[in-house]
Design a protein around this motif. Structure first.
Motif: not given
Length: 101
Positions: A9-12, A17-18, A35-36, A53-58
């Motif tokens: 919930a903190d990331f969604q 955002s950067d 994505d989160a 959960f997982s996070l996807l960064f570019e």
């Protein structure tokens, strides 16, 4: 914010955002949160935490950053230490994943 207290919930709300990614090199780079999502373990014998959960960064297409722990800064979350793994190269950059739980 302490990494252990972070939730999906903190990331969604921060998708798109950067973050400032400190590479250990001369200059930090930008990593955009793509994505989160909740994680689902592929092995039915291993229980999965409800908080996984997982996070996807570019990030930029160069340089390719090896998997390791990096410092990321965000204006709302502050300083985070995340273990990032390169997972894909796209037409626009390199994607990195962070897994929690």
């Amino acid at each position: 914010m302490a990494d252990a207290a972070l939730t999906l919930a903190d990331f969604q709300p921060l998708i798109g955002s950067d973050f400032t990614l400190h590479t250990g090199g001369a200059a930090p780079t930008t990593a955009r949160l793509l994505d989160a999502r909740a994680s689902h373990h592929p092995l039915p014998t291993r229980p999965l935490s409800a908080t996984a959960f997982s996070l996807l960064f570019e990030a930029a297409p160069e340089p390719l950053l090896p998997q390791r722990t990096y410092r990321l800064d965000h204006e709302q979350l502050g300083c985070l230490e995340l273990f990032l793994v390169p997972v894909a190269r796209t037409a626009t950059g390199l994607q990195y994943e962070a897994v929690f739980g």
